[in-house]
Design a protein around this motif. Structure first.
Motif, PDB file in Angstrom:
ATOM      1  N   GLY A 269       0.952  -1.187  -0.070  1.00 24.02           N
ATOM      2  CA  GLY A 269      -0.042   0.148   0.000  1.00 24.02           C
ATOM      3  C   GLY A 269       0.772   1.132  -0.009  1.00 24.02           C
ATOM      4  O   GLY A 269       0.198   2.462   0.310  1.00 24.02           O
TER       5      GLY A 269
ATOM      6  N   LEU B 132      -2.192   3.546  -5.889  1.00 27.29           N
ATOM      7  CA  LEU B 132      -2.602   2.526  -6.951  1.00 27.29           C
ATOM      8  C   LEU B 132      -2.741   1.026  -6.216  1.00 27.29           C
ATOM      9  O   LEU B 132      -3.364   0.249  -7.045  1.00 27.29           O
ATOM     10  N   GLY B 133      -2.731   1.023  -5.014  1.00 26.67           N
ATOM     11  CA  GLY B 133      -3.085  -0.154  -4.281  1.00 26.67           C
ATOM     12  C   GLY B 133      -4.568  -0.374  -4.113  1.00 26.67           C
ATOM     13  O   GLY B 133      -4.978  -1.367  -3.796  1.00 26.67           O
TER      14      GLY B 133
ATOM     15  N   LEU C 162       7.244  -2.690  -5.245  1.00 30.14           N
ATOM     16  CA  LEU C 162       8.741  -2.096  -5.480  1.00 30.14           C
ATOM     17  C   LEU C 162       9.349  -3.134  -6.483  1.00 30.14           C
ATOM     18  O   LEU C 162       9.876  -2.593  -7.513  1.00 30.14           O
TER      19      LEU C 162
ATOM     20  N   VAL D  49       1.128 -11.249  -8.826  1.00 27.64           N
ATOM     21  CA  VAL D  49       2.234 -12.271  -8.606  1.00 27.64           C
ATOM     22  C   VAL D  49       2.105 -12.891  -6.895  1.00 27.64           C
ATOM     23  O   VAL D  49       1.857 -11.833  -5.802  1.00 27.64           O
TER      24      VAL D  49
HETATM   25  C1  LIG Z   1       8.425   6.485   1.903  1.00 27.30           C
HETATM   26  C2  LIG Z   1       8.830   5.693   0.530  1.00 27.30           C
HETATM   27  C3  LIG Z   1       9.995   5.051   0.364  1.00 27.30           C
HETATM   28  C4  LIG Z   1      10.304   4.459  -0.928  1.00 27.30           C
HETATM   29  N1  LIG Z   1      11.633   4.018  -1.132  1.00 27.30           N
HETATM   30  C5  LIG Z   1      11.561   3.615  -2.128  1.00 27.30           C
HETATM   31  C6  LIG Z   1      13.092   3.044  -2.728  1.00 27.30           C
HETATM   32  O1  LIG Z   1      14.030   3.138  -1.831  1.00 27.30           O
HETATM   33  N2  LIG Z   1      13.137   2.253  -3.836  1.00 27.30           N
HETATM   34  C7  LIG Z   1      12.306   1.883  -4.698  1.00 27.30           C
HETATM   35  O2  LIG Z   1      12.456   1.503  -5.811  1.00 27.30           O
HETATM   36  N3  LIG Z   1      11.100   2.446  -4.549  1.00 27.30           N
HETATM   37  C8  LIG Z   1      10.708   3.150  -3.443  1.00 27.30           C
HETATM   38  N4  LIG Z   1       9.339   3.596  -3.044  1.00 27.30           N
HETATM   39  C9  LIG Z   1       8.474   3.459  -4.168  1.00 27.30           C
HETATM   40  C10 LIG Z   1       7.865   2.108  -4.105  1.00 27.30           C
HETATM   41  O3  LIG Z   1       8.706   1.118  -4.800  1.00 27.30           O
HETATM   42  C11 LIG Z   1       6.221   2.052  -4.746  1.00 27.30           C
HETATM   43  O4  LIG Z   1       5.735   2.785  -4.000  1.00 27.30           O
HETATM   44  C12 LIG Z   1       5.857   0.683  -4.647  1.00 27.30           C
HETATM   45  O5  LIG Z   1       4.807   0.821  -5.738  1.00 27.30           O
HETATM   46  C13 LIG Z   1       5.489   0.352  -3.488  1.00 27.30           C
HETATM   47  O6  LIG Z   1       5.090  -1.018  -3.379  1.00 27.30           O
HETATM   48  P1  LIG Z   1       3.761  -1.536  -2.599  1.00 27.30           P
HETATM   49  O7  LIG Z   1       3.668  -2.985  -2.654  1.00 27.30           O
HETATM   50  O8  LIG Z   1       4.072  -0.996  -1.161  1.00 27.30           O
HETATM   51  O9  LIG Z   1       2.749  -0.654  -3.264  1.00 27.30           O
HETATM   52  P2  LIG Z   1       1.008  -0.927  -3.515  1.00 27.30           P
HETATM   53  O10 LIG Z   1       0.362   0.415  -3.044  1.00 27.30           O
HETATM   54  O11 LIG Z   1       0.540  -2.130  -2.600  1.00 27.30           O
HETATM   55  O12 LIG Z   1       0.955  -1.418  -4.826  1.00 27.30           O
HETATM   56  C14 LIG Z   1       1.495  -0.493  -6.051  1.00 27.30           C
HETATM   57  C15 LIG Z   1       1.431  -1.132  -7.264  1.00 27.30           C
HETATM   58  O13 LIG Z   1       2.012  -2.315  -7.549  1.00 27.30           O
HETATM   59  C16 LIG Z   1       0.959  -3.383  -7.776  1.00 27.30           C
HETATM   60  N5  LIG Z   1       1.252  -4.706  -6.915  1.00 27.30           N
HETATM   61  C17 LIG Z   1       1.500  -4.411  -5.890  1.00 27.30           C
HETATM   62  N6  LIG Z   1       1.835  -6.058  -5.505  1.00 27.30           N
HETATM   63  C18 LIG Z   1       1.686  -6.814  -6.380  1.00 27.30           C
HETATM   64  C19 LIG Z   1       1.652  -8.167  -6.608  1.00 27.30           C
HETATM   65  N7  LIG Z   1       2.174  -9.017  -5.894  1.00 27.30           N
HETATM   66  N8  LIG Z   1       1.138  -8.435  -7.929  1.00 27.30           N
HETATM   67  C20 LIG Z   1       0.839  -7.678  -8.996  1.00 27.30           C
HETATM   68  N9  LIG Z   1       0.846  -6.420  -8.719  1.00 27.30           N
HETATM   69  C21 LIG Z   1       1.002  -5.744  -7.520  1.00 27.30           C
HETATM   70  C22 LIG Z   1      -0.423  -2.944  -7.530  1.00 27.30           C
HETATM   71  O14 LIG Z   1      -1.489  -3.167  -8.311  1.00 27.30           O
HETATM   72  C23 LIG Z   1      -0.200  -1.557  -7.765  1.00 27.30           C
HETATM   73  O15 LIG Z   1      -0.445  -0.957  -9.027  1.00 27.30           O
HETATM   74  C24 LIG Z   1       9.211   4.322  -1.872  1.00 27.30           C
HETATM   75  C25 LIG Z   1       8.004   4.895  -1.680  1.00 27.30           C
HETATM   76  C26 LIG Z   1       7.560   5.291  -0.370  1.00 27.30           C
HETATM   77  C27 LIG Z   1       6.238   5.821  -0.058  1.00 27.30           C
END
Ligand SMILES: Cc1cc2nc3c(=O)[nH]c(=O)nc-3n(C[C@H](O)[C@H](O)[C@H](O)COP(=O)(O)OP(=O)(O)OC[C@H]3O[C@@H](n4cnc5c(N)ncnc54)[C@H](O)[C@@H]3O)c2cc1C
Length: 463
Positions: A79, A85-86, A146, A203
């Motif tokens: 999230g 986008l989550g 990520l 995934v």
């Molecule tokens: C404070 C902060 C620090 C950050 N630091 C970094 C960093 O150092 N390096 C970096 O590369 N990025 C960094 N990010 C960015 C981060 O990579 C993105 O915000 C990423 O989208 C977060 O992944 P999430 O699974 O938490 O997101 P979510 O909000 O859960 O999902 C994001 C997107 O990915 C898709 N998704 C998630 N999981 C899956 C899955 N298992 N299968 C298919 N689709 C999926 C979702 O549908 C959505 O479109 C940072 C973000 C924040 C807020």
């Protein structure tokens, strides 16, 4: 056109519920508001139903239910996505946070991770074996988002992006089928998910190559903001000519308070947060030229790798207001440096910052077409982030981000790292995947022709 969940017959929902082992949270549920929270407190999404999946069967049932009933589908891991986008409005929110496991295979140095894990959980499980998987710099970020976007962090120069260490994934596709993708099986899909985001399926399990990383020598060095241009010029030539074990992102930032000494509080700085992952006996020697630049403050020490990965967790709790603008850069020329000084001197809130993450070393040795990540020849993935707990400050931090970005954009490569983007329109997505966009649209057309997975940096199926 999507069907809102509230338009579905009760019997349709009952039939679906009987296939789900996890929890279904409806808008009428007492925990609905808690369950729809995102990391970015500015994002107020109202899904029609949240399904907290606990296994692959739950995910398959969700995908089939969503497709058959023409529902808008979102997928959430950590999230953390700043664009929110989550989750989606009115549609089906597939929450993976119940699909968690981390299995470290010591003999092969590989790690299998659930589709809903957070990076801190991976670091915790691999560290006792002296292993680490390259990831981002905040431990509460989801593995799913990520990884699928790329994954840049402290180990990128030594071991590449997170996608460069992805060996295999188990996925549920838009037609509800289950596939394993790797370099041999479904190789086109394996290529597409290494940077193409959640566009191609969900995934449920990742398999990564881990590396021998136990302790690192890490921490920040600060210079007064007036020194920004000088430090950036030095950093650019110093870092990219240093051994790949040395990494450090450069920032313009404010010292927000503890644990920094009081005389630095609320002042603006040019900062570098370092992480050296080589031989600890050589660490002090490695940092000599850095300390010779006379930082006004440094806090460098040997620490366990999970410690550096969680240094910012407390400072950046979930629920703050966030606004981001991003770009890739190859240079840090005099005009760009002057803009960093200008905007670094007018940071609007204590937690707003600009970061440039190096993508040289191992991350830069991968070809621009080898994965969808199209800017391997850039030197930095940059992001300007406005952050504050108080919604009152959103307007001023957003204005600062936009103006800072506009001033730097002429010196950028044109596109941005997809994980650092908010909702910026289709042209921006295309520019960010550059020459890889067409290939991605063809793979999308093959595996998700109806664009079921579109709450993401969307790749439209080729017609
Ligand atoms: C404070 C902060 C620090 C950050 N630091 C970094 C960093 O150092 N390096 C970096 O590369 N990025 C960094 N990010 C960015 C981060 O990579 C993105 O915000 C990423 O989208 C977060 O992944 P999430 O699974 O938490 O997101 P979510 O909000 O859960 O999902 C994001 C997107 O990915 C898709 N998704 C998630 N999981 C899956 C899955 N298992 N299968 C298919 N689709 C999926 C979702 O549908 C959505 O479109 C940072 C973000 C924040 C807020």
């Amino acid at each position: 056109m999507n069907t809102p969940i509230k338009a579905l017959a009760a019997t349709t929902i009952d039939t679906f519920s009987s296939q789900i082992r996890g929890e279904i949270v409806m808008p009428s549920g007492s925990n609905y508001d808690e369950e729809r929270k995102l990391y970015n407190g500015m994002m107020n999404k109202l899904p029609g139903m949240i399904v907290k999946c606990v296994d692959v069967a739950d995910v398959m049932a969700c995908v089939n239910f969503g497709r058959e009933n023409k529902l808008l589908i979102s997928v959430r891991c950590g999230g953390h996505n700043v664009g929110g986008l989550g989750l989606c409005n009115d549609g089906l929110a597939i929450d993976l946070s119940g699909i968690k496991f981390v299995r470290t295979h010591v003999s092969t140095k590989t790690v299998c991770v659930g589709g809903g894990n957070l990076w801190g959980e991976v670091d915790h499980a691999t560290h006792p074996f002296g292993l680490a998987v390259p990831a981002g710099i905040v431990s509460t970020t989801g593995v799913g988002g990520l990884t699928l976007g790329g994954g840049v962090g402290y180990l990128s120069r030594k071991y590449g992006l997170t996608i460069d260490n992805l060996l295999e994934a188990d996925m549920v596709l838009a037609d509800g089928s289950f596939v394993t993708v790797n370099a041999e099986e479904n190789a086109d899909l394996f290529w597409a998910i290494r940077g193409g985001g959640g566009n191609f399926g969900i995934v449920v399990s990742f398999k990564f190559q881990a590396h021998e990383v136990k302790n690192v020598f890490a921490g920040p060095t600060l210079w007064p903001i007036e020194k920004t241009e000088e430090i950036m010029e030095w950093y650019h030539s110093f870092l990219h000519n240093s051994p790949d074990e040395l990494n450090g992102f450069i920032a313009t930032m404010v010292v927000p308070g503890a644990p920094f000494p009081e005389h630095l509080h609320n002042k603006q700085f040019c900062a570098i947060v370092w992480c050296y992952s080589g031989d600890m006996n050589k660490a002090k020697e490695t940092f000599k030229p850095i300390l010779a630049k006379n930082p006004i403050f440094d806090h460098l020490d040997e620490m366990p790798y999970p410690r550096v990965q969680s240094l910012f967790d407390e400072l950046l709790p979930s629920g703050m207001q966030w606004y981001w603008k991003a770009d890739f850069f190859t240079e840090l020329g005099p005009e760009a440096r002057a803009q960093h000084l200008k905007f670094g001197s007018t940071i609007p809130t204590p937690l707003s910052q600009m970061h440039l993450y190096p993508i040289s070393g191992a991350a830069g040795k991968v070809g621009n077409e080898e994965t969808p990540w199209a800017y391997r020849d850039a030197k930095y993935a940059g992001v300007i982030g406005g952050a504050d707990p108080d919604p009152v400050n959103v307007e001023k931090m957003t204005k600062w981000c936009k103006e800072y970005w506009e001033s730097l954009h002429p010196y950028s490569c044109g596109g941005a790292y997809s994980n650092f983007m908010m909702d910026e329109g289709q042209e921006r997505v295309k520019t960010s995947y550059k020459h890889n966009y067409d290939r991605l649209t063809k793979i999308k057309a093959q595996y998700d022709p109806e664009n079921l997975f579109r709450v993401n940096q969307n790749i439209k199926p080729a017609v």
